[in-house]
Design a protein around this motif. Structure first.
Motif, PDB file in Angstrom:
ATOM      1  N   LEU A 148       0.820  -1.208   0.000  1.00  0.00           N
ATOM      2  CA  LEU A 148       0.000   0.000   0.000  1.00  0.00           C
ATOM      3  C   LEU A 148       0.858   1.265   0.000  1.00  0.00           C
ATOM      4  O   LEU A 148       0.490   2.272  -0.611  1.00  0.00           O
ATOM      5  CB  LEU A 148      -0.954  -0.007   1.192  1.00  0.00           C
ATOM      6  N   ALA A 149       2.004   1.211   0.665  1.00  0.00           N
ATOM      7  CA  ALA A 149       2.882   2.381   0.726  1.00  0.00           C
ATOM      8  C   ALA A 149       3.425   2.757  -0.648  1.00  0.00           C
ATOM      9  O   ALA A 149       3.844   3.899  -0.846  1.00  0.00           O
ATOM     10  CB  ALA A 149       4.028   2.112   1.694  1.00  0.00           C
ATOM     11  N   LYS A 150       3.403   1.848  -1.597  1.00  0.00           N
ATOM     12  CA  LYS A 150       3.888   2.119  -2.957  1.00  0.00           C
ATOM     13  C   LYS A 150       2.817   2.776  -3.831  1.00  0.00           C
ATOM     14  O   LYS A 150       3.120   3.252  -4.913  1.00  0.00           O
ATOM     15  CB  LYS A 150       4.342   0.819  -3.624  1.00  0.00           C
ATOM     16  N   GLN A 151       1.574   2.788  -3.363  1.00  0.00           N
ATOM     17  CA  GLN A 151       0.477   3.362  -4.142  1.00  0.00           C
ATOM     18  C   GLN A 151       0.471   4.885  -3.990  1.00  0.00           C
ATOM     19  O   GLN A 151       0.881   5.408  -2.950  1.00  0.00           O
ATOM     20  CB  GLN A 151      -0.864   2.783  -3.683  1.00  0.00           C
ATOM     21  N   PRO A 152      -0.001   5.614  -5.005  1.00  0.00           N
ATOM     22  CA  PRO A 152      -0.079   7.081  -4.888  1.00  0.00           C
ATOM     23  C   PRO A 152      -0.919   7.531  -3.694  1.00  0.00           C
ATOM     24  O   PRO A 152      -0.586   8.485  -3.016  1.00  0.00           O
ATOM     25  CB  PRO A 152      -0.722   7.522  -6.200  1.00  0.00           C
ATOM     26  N   ARG A 153      -2.011   6.836  -3.451  1.00  0.00           N
ATOM     27  CA  ARG A 153      -2.878   7.098  -2.288  1.00  0.00           C
ATOM     28  C   ARG A 153      -3.372   5.755  -1.804  1.00  0.00           C
ATOM     29  O   ARG A 153      -3.737   4.905  -2.608  1.00  0.00           O
ATOM     30  CB  ARG A 153      -4.050   7.982  -2.671  1.00  0.00           C
ATOM     31  N   ALA A 154      -3.406   5.572  -0.500  1.00  0.00           N
ATOM     32  CA  ALA A 154      -3.844   4.291   0.046  1.00  0.00           C
ATOM     33  C   ALA A 154      -4.423   4.482   1.438  1.00  0.00           C
ATOM     34  O   ALA A 154      -4.142   5.484   2.103  1.00  0.00           O
ATOM     35  CB  ALA A 154      -2.673   3.313   0.096  1.00  0.00           C
ATOM     36  N   ALA A 155      -5.224   3.516   1.850  1.00  0.00           N
ATOM     37  CA  ALA A 155      -5.818   3.570   3.181  1.00  0.00           C
ATOM     38  C   ALA A 155      -6.156   2.171   3.654  1.00  0.00           C
ATOM     39  O   ALA A 155      -6.389   1.264   2.849  1.00  0.00           O
ATOM     40  CB  ALA A 155      -7.080   4.431   3.165  1.00  0.00           C
ATOM     41  N   ILE A 156      -6.183   2.032   4.967  1.00  0.00           N
ATOM     42  CA  ILE A 156      -6.673   0.814   5.610  1.00  0.00           C
ATOM     43  C   ILE A 156      -7.771   1.246   6.566  1.00  0.00           C
ATOM     44  O   ILE A 156      -7.578   2.165   7.369  1.00  0.00           O
ATOM     45  CB  ILE A 156      -5.566   0.089   6.398  1.00  0.00           C
ATOM     46  N   GLY A 157      -8.900   0.588   6.480  1.00  0.00           N
ATOM     47  CA  GLY A 157     -10.000   0.839   7.407  1.00  0.00           C
ATOM     48  C   GLY A 157     -10.206  -0.390   8.271  1.00  0.00           C
ATOM     49  O   GLY A 157     -10.371  -1.488   7.753  1.00  0.00           O
ATOM     50  N   ASN A 158     -10.131  -0.214   9.575  1.00  0.00           N
ATOM     51  CA  ASN A 158     -10.355  -1.314  10.512  1.00  0.00           C
ATOM     52  C   ASN A 158     -11.660  -1.069  11.253  1.00  0.00           C
ATOM     53  O   ASN A 158     -11.771  -0.112  12.020  1.00  0.00           O
ATOM     54  CB  ASN A 158      -9.197  -1.415  11.507  1.00  0.00           C
ATOM     55  N   VAL A 159     -12.640  -1.919  11.022  1.00  0.00           N
ATOM     56  CA  VAL A 159     -13.946  -1.780  11.650  1.00  0.00           C
ATOM     57  C   VAL A 159     -13.900  -2.424  13.033  1.00  0.00           C
ATOM     58  O   VAL A 159     -13.473  -3.572  13.178  1.00  0.00           O
ATOM     59  CB  VAL A 159     -15.040  -2.441  10.786  1.00  0.00           C
ATOM     60  N   THR A 160     -14.304  -1.664  14.037  1.00  0.00           N
ATOM     61  CA  THR A 160     -14.352  -2.199  15.388  1.00  0.00           C
ATOM     62  C   THR A 160     -15.797  -2.187  15.865  1.00  0.00           C
ATOM     63  O   THR A 160     -16.710  -2.408  15.078  1.00  0.00           O
ATOM     64  CB  THR A 160     -13.418  -1.437  16.349  1.00  0.00           C
ATOM     65  N   SER A 161     -16.011  -1.911  17.117  1.00  0.00           N
ATOM     66  CA  SER A 161     -17.349  -1.952  17.694  1.00  0.00           C
ATOM     67  C   SER A 161     -17.384  -1.040  18.909  1.00  0.00           C
ATOM     68  O   SER A 161     -16.351  -0.818  19.554  1.00  0.00           O
ATOM     69  CB  SER A 161     -17.659  -3.400  18.117  1.00  0.00           C
ATOM     70  N   GLY A 162     -18.557  -0.556  19.215  1.00  0.00           N
ATOM     71  CA  GLY A 162     -18.725   0.199  20.451  1.00  0.00           C
ATOM     72  C   GLY A 162     -18.391  -0.640  21.674  1.00  0.00           C
ATOM     73  O   GLY A 162     -18.058  -0.111  22.732  1.00  0.00           O
ATOM     74  N   LEU A 163     -18.443  -1.962  21.503  1.00  0.00           N
ATOM     75  CA  LEU A 163     -18.095  -2.853  22.611  1.00  0.00           C
ATOM     76  C   LEU A 163     -16.604  -2.809  22.943  1.00  0.00           C
ATOM     77  O   LEU A 163     -16.181  -3.308  23.977  1.00  0.00           O
ATOM     78  CB  LEU A 163     -18.532  -4.285  22.295  1.00  0.00           C
ATOM     79  N   ALA A 164     -15.817  -2.189  22.083  1.00  0.00           N
ATOM     80  CA  ALA A 164     -14.397  -2.007  22.375  1.00  0.00           C
ATOM     81  C   ALA A 164     -14.201  -1.055  23.547  1.00  0.00           C
ATOM     82  O   ALA A 164     -13.220  -1.161  24.286  1.00  0.00           O
ATOM     83  CB  ALA A 164     -13.676  -1.463  21.143  1.00  0.00           C
ATOM     84  N   ILE A 165     -15.146  -0.117  23.719  1.00  0.00           N
ATOM     85  CA  ILE A 165     -15.024   0.850  24.815  1.00  0.00           C
ATOM     86  C   ILE A 165     -16.087   0.660  25.895  1.00  0.00           C
ATOM     87  O   ILE A 165     -15.954   1.194  26.980  1.00  0.00           O
ATOM     88  CB  ILE A 165     -15.052   2.305  24.283  1.00  0.00           C
ATOM     89  N   ALA A 166     -17.122  -0.088  25.594  1.00  0.00           N
ATOM     90  CA  ALA A 166     -18.179  -0.384  26.567  1.00  0.00           C
ATOM     91  C   ALA A 166     -18.497  -1.876  26.483  1.00  0.00           C
ATOM     92  O   ALA A 166     -19.504  -2.278  25.906  1.00  0.00           O
ATOM     93  CB  ALA A 166     -19.424   0.456  26.281  1.00  0.00           C
TER      94      ALA A 166
END
Length: 150
Positions: free
Chosen positions: A95-113
């Protein structure tokens, strides 16, 4: 990527040419690592990764029944946390070699509650939440990569 071939094919049929059905059991580290190695070869223009897999196991630790579900709990950890870490670490160099890149990590409200009936699920989602906030060596966060100079 996902574990359910039929569901993957339904999504691919709804978005022809944009989605490729690729069944991978993220709890199997050998299959996961093979998929990570193969992704950049199969999709050289890959620039966005969304980690959305998750399973939730209900287990009662105080009454001892969680011990009988230990294989399920290991699988839950493998899918919800280990696979996310492996995908991020394994794909960041590409991904670092791409002109633009992103990673999205989906979590949950249960991570904090967290809820009492699914403590391992809550812990894995908290782990993903914490890891996506950790700075990389470039000072950016793992979820957004800096633009590559043209």
């Amino acid at each position: 990527m996902g574990r359910d071939q039929a569901r993957l094919e339904l999504v691919a049929a709804e978005l022809p040419g944009k989605v490729h059905a690729w069944p991978v059991d993220l709890s199997d580290r050998h299959k996961l690592h093979a998929a990570i190695a193969d992704l950049p070869r199969r999709f050289p223009e890959l620039s966005i990764v969304i980690n959305n897999a998750g399973i939730q196991i209900e287990a009662n630790f105080p009454d001892g029944s969680a011990w009988s579900r230990r294989a399920d709990l290991r699988r839950e950890t493998a899918v919800n946390l280990d696979a996310v870490v492996a995908l991020c670490a394994g794909l960041l160099p590409h991904l670092a070699k791409q002109p633009r890149a992103a990673i999205g990590n989906v979590t949950s409200g249960l991570a904090i509650a967290p809820k009492r009936s699914s403590p391992v699920y809550c812990a894995t989602k908290a782990g993903v939440r914490a890891s996506r906030r950790a700075p990389t060596s470039t000072g950016s966060t793992p979820t957004l990569l800096p633009r590559r100079a043209s």
